[in-house]
Design a protein around this motif. Structure first.
Motif, PDB file in Angstrom:
ATOM      1  N   TRP A   1      50.071  -4.351  37.287  1.00 51.74           N
ATOM      2  CA  TRP A   1      50.735  -4.246  35.989  1.00 51.74           C
ATOM      3  C   TRP A   1      49.678  -4.209  34.906  1.00 51.74           C
ATOM      4  O   TRP A   1      48.587  -4.763  35.059  1.00 51.74           O
ATOM      5  CB  TRP A   1      51.664  -5.439  35.736  1.00 51.74           C
ATOM      6  N   SER A   2      50.005  -3.531  33.796  1.00 51.84           N
ATOM      7  CA  SER A   2      49.107  -3.523  32.647  1.00 51.84           C
ATOM      8  C   SER A   2      49.923  -3.334  31.378  1.00 51.84           C
ATOM      9  O   SER A   2      51.132  -3.060  31.420  1.00 51.84           O
ATOM     10  CB  SER A   2      48.073  -2.395  32.769  1.00 51.84           C
ATOM     11  N   THR A   3      49.242  -3.450  30.243  1.00 53.91           N
ATOM     12  CA  THR A   3      49.889  -3.227  28.959  1.00 53.91           C
ATOM     13  C   THR A   3      50.423  -1.802  28.852  1.00 53.91           C
ATOM     14  O   THR A   3      51.329  -1.528  28.075  1.00 53.91           O
ATOM     15  CB  THR A   3      48.904  -3.521  27.816  1.00 53.91           C
ATOM     16  N   GLY A   4      49.840  -0.900  29.646  1.00 58.90           N
ATOM     17  CA  GLY A   4      50.310   0.478  29.646  1.00 58.90           C
ATOM     18  C   GLY A   4      51.728   0.646  30.139  1.00 58.90           C
ATOM     19  O   GLY A   4      52.338   1.707  29.962  1.00 58.90           O
ATOM     20  N   GLY A   5      52.273  -0.391  30.758  1.00 57.92           N
ATOM     21  CA  GLY A   5      53.668  -0.357  31.194  1.00 57.92           C
ATOM     22  C   GLY A   5      53.974   0.841  32.067  1.00 57.92           C
ATOM     23  O   GLY A   5      53.261   1.155  33.029  1.00 57.92           O
ATOM     24  N   GLY A   6      55.047   1.568  31.716  1.00 59.00           N
ATOM     25  CA  GLY A   6      55.507   2.692  32.521  1.00 59.00           C
ATOM     26  C   GLY A   6      54.651   3.925  32.426  1.00 59.00           C
ATOM     27  O   GLY A   6      54.971   4.951  33.043  1.00 59.00           O
ATOM     28  N   PHE A   7      53.557   3.871  31.666  1.00 61.13           N
ATOM     29  CA  PHE A   7      52.651   5.015  31.574  1.00 61.13           C
ATOM     30  C   PHE A   7      51.999   5.314  32.917  1.00 61.13           C
ATOM     31  O   PHE A   7      51.729   6.468  33.249  1.00 61.13           O
ATOM     32  CB  PHE A   7      51.594   4.710  30.512  1.00 61.13           C
ATOM     33  N   TYR A   8      51.752   4.262  33.717  1.00 61.08           N
ATOM     34  CA  TYR A   8      51.029   4.420  34.978  1.00 61.08           C
ATOM     35  C   TYR A   8      51.942   4.202  36.183  1.00 61.08           C
ATOM     36  O   TYR A   8      52.976   3.523  36.100  1.00 61.08           O
ATOM     37  CB  TYR A   8      49.888   3.402  35.073  1.00 61.08           C
ATOM     38  N   ALA A   9      51.495   4.729  37.316  1.00 60.98           N
ATOM     39  CA  ALA A   9      52.104   4.405  38.604  1.00 60.98           C
ATOM     40  C   ALA A   9      51.320   3.247  39.207  1.00 60.98           C
ATOM     41  O   ALA A   9      50.089   3.276  39.249  1.00 60.98           O
ATOM     42  CB  ALA A   9      52.057   5.613  39.536  1.00 60.98           C
ATOM     43  N   TYR A  10      52.032   2.222  39.645  1.00 61.84           N
ATOM     44  CA  TYR A  10      51.389   1.037  40.203  1.00 61.84           C
ATOM     45  C   TYR A  10      51.682   0.946  41.695  1.00 61.84           C
ATOM     46  O   TYR A  10      52.738   1.383  42.150  1.00 61.84           O
ATOM     47  CB  TYR A  10      51.892  -0.224  39.498  1.00 61.84           C
ATOM     48  N   PRO A  11      50.765   0.308  42.444  1.00 61.06           N
ATOM     49  CA  PRO A  11      49.454  -0.172  41.979  1.00 61.06           C
ATOM     50  C   PRO A  11      48.459   0.980  41.870  1.00 61.06           C
ATOM     51  O   PRO A  11      48.577   1.976  42.570  1.00 61.06           O
ATOM     52  CB  PRO A  11      49.033  -1.156  43.069  1.00 61.06           C
ATOM     53  N   PHE A  12      47.474   0.820  40.995  1.00 57.86           N
ATOM     54  CA  PHE A  12      46.330   1.718  41.003  1.00 57.86           C
ATOM     55  C   PHE A  12      45.081   0.890  41.269  1.00 57.86           C
ATOM     56  O   PHE A  12      45.089  -0.331  41.116  1.00 57.86           O
ATOM     57  CB  PHE A  12      46.210   2.532  39.713  1.00 57.86           C
ATOM     58  N   THR A  13      44.046   1.537  41.684  1.00 60.10           N
ATOM     59  CA  THR A  13      42.872   0.822  42.195  1.00 60.10           C
ATOM     60  C   THR A  13      41.735   0.810  41.183  1.00 60.10           C
ATOM     61  O   THR A  13      41.432   1.828  40.558  1.00 60.10           O
ATOM     62  CB  THR A  13      42.383   1.472  43.509  1.00 60.10           C
ATOM     63  N   ALA A  14      41.126  -0.359  41.041  1.00 65.29           N
ATOM     64  CA  ALA A  14      39.906  -0.497  40.249  1.00 65.29           C
ATOM     65  C   ALA A  14      38.744  -0.763  41.191  1.00 65.29           C
ATOM     66  O   ALA A  14      38.899  -1.451  42.215  1.00 65.29           O
ATOM     67  CB  ALA A  14      40.041  -1.632  39.239  1.00 65.29           C
ATOM     68  N   TYR A  15      37.593  -0.226  40.851  1.00 63.15           N
ATOM     69  CA  TYR A  15      36.394  -0.355  41.682  1.00 63.15           C
ATOM     70  C   TYR A  15      35.321  -1.086  40.864  1.00 63.15           C
ATOM     71  O   TYR A  15      34.948  -0.622  39.785  1.00 63.15           O
ATOM     72  CB  TYR A  15      35.891   1.029  42.109  1.00 63.15           C
TER      73      TYR A  15
END
Length: 502
Positions: free
Chosen positions: A282-296
């Motif tokens: 989850w992020s402040t971007g809300g529905g802007f993104y598809a979750y989960p996304f990966t951070a490296y």
């Protein structure tokens, strides 16, 4: 393992629980000159750190200790740390238990610099302090009580070197500060202390002194023992011995990562934490993104990145100079770009051939690729107020493939052994210099060059920005409209990660 007792002027008897370690290695206990069963010449000329270091050299020579691990508790930690800073041959590991490194940061030295130390009230206060911050077992075990018997405790040496009591230093060590030497220690080092340890005198502070000392030692590890004080090995012997065994028996690393942990939840954090991949749920971007996304994450190179699919561009939130929010129109930042071919857009491998390959293709506009570089690296440490949790603060700059701005701001993290939350606040935005039409800003740049540009853009702001102490303060500052007038401020940005990087 050479075990160095505290004091000065005490004997080694209170360290009895450590004898359990002798099942796997030889332990050597000794009483320093003017202490315990050794001779008591009581010559003040002997009461200085260099002479006690020479005592270690003489002991090693006499016993033929070509290779050893060194354990120092309290004043013994003073000797052990100073000895290790000389980088003596044959020293393989170092354990500092509630070490005295800087007298100015020890207990309550300034509180009772004068007055009647012989009164009954003072004696009662001293006893209370000892039972809260020296050893919390009630009653004290016989081997602890014996250490303070007149036949073993040289009070004259103690008062001459330290002072009349643990929280008043008037002796030779009153101005001692060995913190500058810590950076010279080049062996794997474990620092331990108790939650109520006199070596961490103010447990309400956000930064424990032992943590500060550990940060100065390359690759140091810290373990804080809940519900314990200065004699952690007496109060929680099973937990303490388990931690020490694990450290002693671990194979040495060629480049150990700095780490901190809370006893009982031995998931190391620190530089070693921020290496690998973790999912953002989850992020402040809300529905802007598809979750989960990966951070490296790559703490070694000092940067990190992410790759998130955009599912609702109309829901994007962008800051403006007036502090209001507006919706980003579909395709506003990505119009005319072609999708990237191949994989590995992030290129977070650490190797030169990964970091130095330019981005020759246009990235998929339906995927936000983010690049971030730390200007002030995360300082990760256990939270003394919330057992099992850790926090960090940093200053970071970021760019994304779908926008033409560099964001600079403060960053904080809070987590435990399973998950963590990241917050960026006080963020400023600067435009990336324009390029020819239809050419994205990252075209033909390498990962290394992007990080360098981010750091150059944010450097001045990082030097002059005072970061909020916590997220609550950050939100309050943003809501009140506080700004230094030189850049526009965005609302705090939050990301939630469901696991630590692996």
């Amino acid at each position: 393992m050479l075990v160095i007792h505290g004091g000065p002027g005490l004997s080694h008897h209170y360290l009895y629980p450590l004898t359990a370690l002798s099942a796997s290695r030889q332990l050597i206990f000794y009483d320093q000159l003017d202490a315990g069963s050794s001779e008591w010449p009581n010559d003040p000329k002997n009461w200085n750190v260099p002479r006690y270091l020479a005592e270690i050299d003489a002991l090693r020579s006499h016993l033929g200790l070509d290779s050893l691990i060194m354990f120092g508790n309290s004043w013994g930690g003073t000797i052990a740390a100073a000895y290790a800073a000389r980088r003596p041959p044959g020293l393989t590991k170092l354990i500092l238990s509630g070490p005295l490194i800087d007298t100015r940061r020890w207990a309550l030295r300034a509180c009772l610099a004068s007055g009647d130390t012989s009164s009954e009230a003072f004696a009662a206060a001293t006893d209370l302090f000892y039972r809260r911050h020296l050893c919390r077992r009630d009653p004290w075990p016989d081997f602890v009580a014996a250490t303070f018997e007149p036949r073993l405790f040289n009070k004259r040496c103690y008062e001459g070197m330290w002072g009349p009591t643990e929280f008043i230093s008037t002796g030779v060590l009153r101005d001692y500060n060995g913190s500058a030497e810590l950076a010279s220690i080049d062996v794997p080092t474990l620092l331990t202390c108790g939650e109520f340890d006199e070596a961490t005198p103010d447990t309400t502070r956000r930064d424990l002194d032992v943590m500060r000392f550990a940060a100065a030692i390359p690759g140091a590890e810290v373990v804080v023992f809940p519900n314990a004080s200065h004699m952690t090995f007496v109060e929680v012997p099973e937990s303490y011995l388990s931690v020490v065994r694990g450290f002693v028996e671990a194979a040495p690393e060629t480049a150990p990562a700095a780490a901190v942990a809370v006893a009982g939840e031995r998931r190391a954090v620190g530089r070693g934490l921020l290496n690998g991949a973790s999912p953002c749920t989850w992020s402040t971007g809300g529905g802007f993104y598809a979750y989960p996304f990966t951070a490296y994450w790559n703490a070694t190179s000092g940067d990190y990145g992410w790759e998130a699919r955009i599912v609702a561009p109309s829901q994007a939130v962008v800051g403006t100079s007036s502090g209001r929010r507006r919706r980003r129109r579909r395709g506003e930042e990505t119009r005319g770009r072609e999708a990237v071919t191949g994989v590995g857009a992030l290129r977070f491998g650490g190797a030169a051939d990964v970091y130095d390959r330019p981005y020759a293709e246009v990235l998929d506009p339906a995927v936000e690729v983010g690049w971030a570089a730390w200007l002030v690296p995360p300082e990760v440490r256990p939270d003394p107020q919330r057992r099992g949790e850790w926090t960090s603060r940093a200053f970071v700059g970021t760019r994304v493939s779908t926008a033409s701005h560099t964001f600079c701001g403060c960053q904080s993290m809070r987590g435990d052994a399973a998950a963590f939350r990241l917050t960026e606040h006080g963020r400023a935005s600067g435009d990336i210099p324009p390029r020819p039409a239809r050419v994205p800003w990252y075209a033909n740049l390498t990962r290394r060059e992007i990080s360098a540009q981010i750091r150059a853009t944010c450097a001045a702001l990082a030097r002059r920005t005072s970061c909020p102490e916590d997220n609550e303060t950050a939100y309050a500052e943003w809501a009140s409209g506080r700004d230094n007038g030189t850049y526009w401020r965005l609302p705090p940005w939050v990301e939630v990660y469901s696991s630590l990087p692996v």
